[in-house]
Motif scaffolding. Structure first.
Motif, short mmCIF file in Angstrom:
data_model
loop_
_atom_site.label_atom_id
_atom_site.label_comp_id
_atom_site.label_asym_id
_atom_site.label_seq_id
_atom_site.Cartn_x
_atom_site.Cartn_y
_atom_site.Cartn_z
N ASN A 148 1.09 -8.88 -0.41
CA ASN A 148 0.67 -8.69 -1.79
C ASN A 148 -0.79 -9.13 -1.92
O ASN A 148 -1.22 -10.11 -1.31
CB ASN A 148 1.54 -9.51 -2.73
N CYS A 171 -0.05 1.12 -1.15
CA CYS A 171 0.38 0.04 -2.05
C CYS A 171 0.39 0.51 -3.50
O CYS A 171 -0.07 1.60 -3.83
CB CYS A 171 -0.54 -1.16 -1.89
N MET A 179 8.67 -9.98 -7.46
CA MET A 179 7.96 -8.99 -6.66
C MET A 179 8.48 -8.98 -5.22
O MET A 179 9.22 -9.87 -4.79
CB MET A 179 6.47 -9.29 -6.68
N SER A 189 6.56 -11.11 0.63
CA SER A 189 5.33 -10.80 1.37
C SER A 189 5.16 -11.80 2.51
O SER A 189 5.50 -12.98 2.36
CB SER A 189 4.16 -10.88 0.40
N CYS A 244 3.45 -13.03 -7.98
CA CYS A 244 2.04 -12.65 -7.85
C CYS A 244 1.28 -13.14 -9.07
O CYS A 244 1.73 -12.95 -10.20
CB CYS A 244 1.91 -11.13 -7.72
N VAL A 290 -0.41 -4.64 -5.05
CA VAL A 290 0.84 -5.29 -4.65
C VAL A 290 1.63 -4.36 -3.74
O VAL A 290 1.41 -3.15 -3.71
CB VAL A 290 1.70 -5.67 -5.88
N LYS A 347 7.73 -1.75 -4.63
CA LYS A 347 8.93 -2.51 -4.96
C LYS A 347 10.05 -1.55 -5.34
O LYS A 347 9.84 -0.61 -6.09
CB LYS A 347 8.65 -3.46 -6.12
#
Length: 397
Positions: free
Chosen positions: A136, A165, A195, A198, A222, A242, A245
């Protein structure tokens, strides 16, 4: 005898000196071919672009962006698992011009190579080769092509990169009135909870696939810190790339200072069933005005930049909910009203959209050029949608 020994000593030194001279002259320029079978490669692109979605025009890779270029031999139609050579490059201007930062690539030929171009420059050669670590906060984009290398010099045109992304934006808008005078982001900034975990491993492949988020937990937070926000007039805005998702709930928590107060108000609100799809931006707008505070979400192609107003943004718009504002005192030292924020009031359309199939959960997406409301049905360029319906799949994703 003494003179003979000296002569023999000098004769022995001559070959050593010659060898040292040859080695020194051969290593004076690392980006020059060392022999007739090596090819000096120059990578060019009038403007290296990054493509967000199929339906949008590409935009230049921003100035000072870093790009890694790695070459892998192709032998009997099989790509090598380790790179033959890699170098880092940089975008030197506003139109996407590539410039080498540590010498150009020199490869032996004739030989077929698979080239990978990815931004930002990564630790691809640290640990398992051909595997990148994408986290992220990284705007990761990549492209690839096969090149038959031959001769002493060759120019390779870099294909445009494909963005892998998503992006989240937070825009705090203040509409001054009789009670509301100002609204700015507080010390705790804005946090997005729920989120994608990562980092995620990404393996180089000539097809440049999507980032594989299957099996990844949605437990990351995030943060857009207070210092990341740009203040223009009465508005404050910040942005963060990010990881994509899969559909699931997130919670936004924003620290906001109202009417010049040093005491933060915490605005916290959930968004159920939302997915973040690569190449799209999710713009959360919180507008503070005399009637109260309203939270709106815009889903739009990444390349669309103007978030100056709630209205007129091409894509999809949905009102998520609101808060009430109460004037608890006549004034404080600055003469501004002291405001108290009430509880979160979600809208029914947001709840039904999040639980069904559609924009929020990534089943279909908007393309640029048409503004549409947040409920009912409408038209988005090359197809139609109805809230909660899974029968129509939009183009552009």
């Amino acid at each position: 005898m003494k003179r003979n020994r000296i002569d023999i000593k000098n004769k022995c030194l001559i070959p050593v000196i010659v060898v040292l001279m040859l080695v020194g002259s051969g290593c004076s320029r690392e980006d020059e071919p060392k022999d007739g079978n090596n090819c000096l490669l120059t990578f060019t692109q009038a403007g290296l672009n990054v493509i967000s979605t199929k339906a949008t025009t590409s935009s230049p890779l921003p100035k000072n962006s870093t790009v890694d270029i790695a070459a892998y031999k192709i032998i009997s139609s099989v790509e090598s698992s380790t790179n033959t050579q890699g170098k880092s490059y940089k975008i030197s201007d506003d139109v996407g011009t590539l410039k080498a930062t540590n010498g150009n690539i020199v490869l032996p030929g004739p030989q077929d190579y698979q080239f990978y171009f990815f931004s930002p420059a990564s630790d691809w050669n640290n640990g398992i080769d051909k595997t990148l670590s994408i986290a992220n906060g990284i705007d990761f984009a990549i492209s690839s092509c096969t090149v038959s290398v031959s001769g002493s010099a060759q120019t390779v045109v870099v294909p445009d990169l494909s963005r892998k992304c998503s992006n989240v934006d937070f825009l705090l808008e203040c509409v001054p009135g009789n009670v509301v005078t100002s609204a700015v982001i507080g010390p705790s900034g804005v946090n997005f909870g729920g989120m994608t975990h990562s980092p995620v491993a990404y393996t180089l492949s000539s097809s440049c696939p999507a980032i594989d988020i299957s099996g990844q937990a949605q437990d990351a937070t995030c943060t857009l810190p207070q210092s990341s926000f740009t203040v223009i007039g009465n508005n404050s805005e910040a942005s963060l790339p990010v990881l994509p998702k899969s559909a699931g709930s997130i919670t936004l928590t924003a620290s906001v200072l109202l009417n010049g107060s040093t005491t933060s108000n915490t605005l916290s609100f959930p968004v159920s069933g939302i997915a973040f799809v690569a190449g799209y931006r999710y713009v959360f707008v919180v507008q503070v005005s005399d009637p109260g505070i309203e939270a709106v979400l815009h889903v739009l192609p990444w390349n669309y930049q103007d978030n100056s107003t709630n209205a007129g943004i091409p894509g999809y718009t949905i009102t998520l909910g609101s808060w009430t504002l109460t004037n608890t005192t006549a004034s404080e030292g600055s003469g501004s009203a002291v405001l108290t924020v009430g509880g979160w009031i979600p809208t029914s359309s947001a709840a039904s959209e999040g639980n069904g199939s559609g924009i929020l959960n990534g089943t279909w997406l908007p393309v640029s050029g048409t503004t549409t409301g947040g409920s009912g049905s409408g038209t988005i360029n090359n197809g139609s949608w109805t809230n909660g319906s899974s029968t129509n799949t939009m183009g552009g994703n």
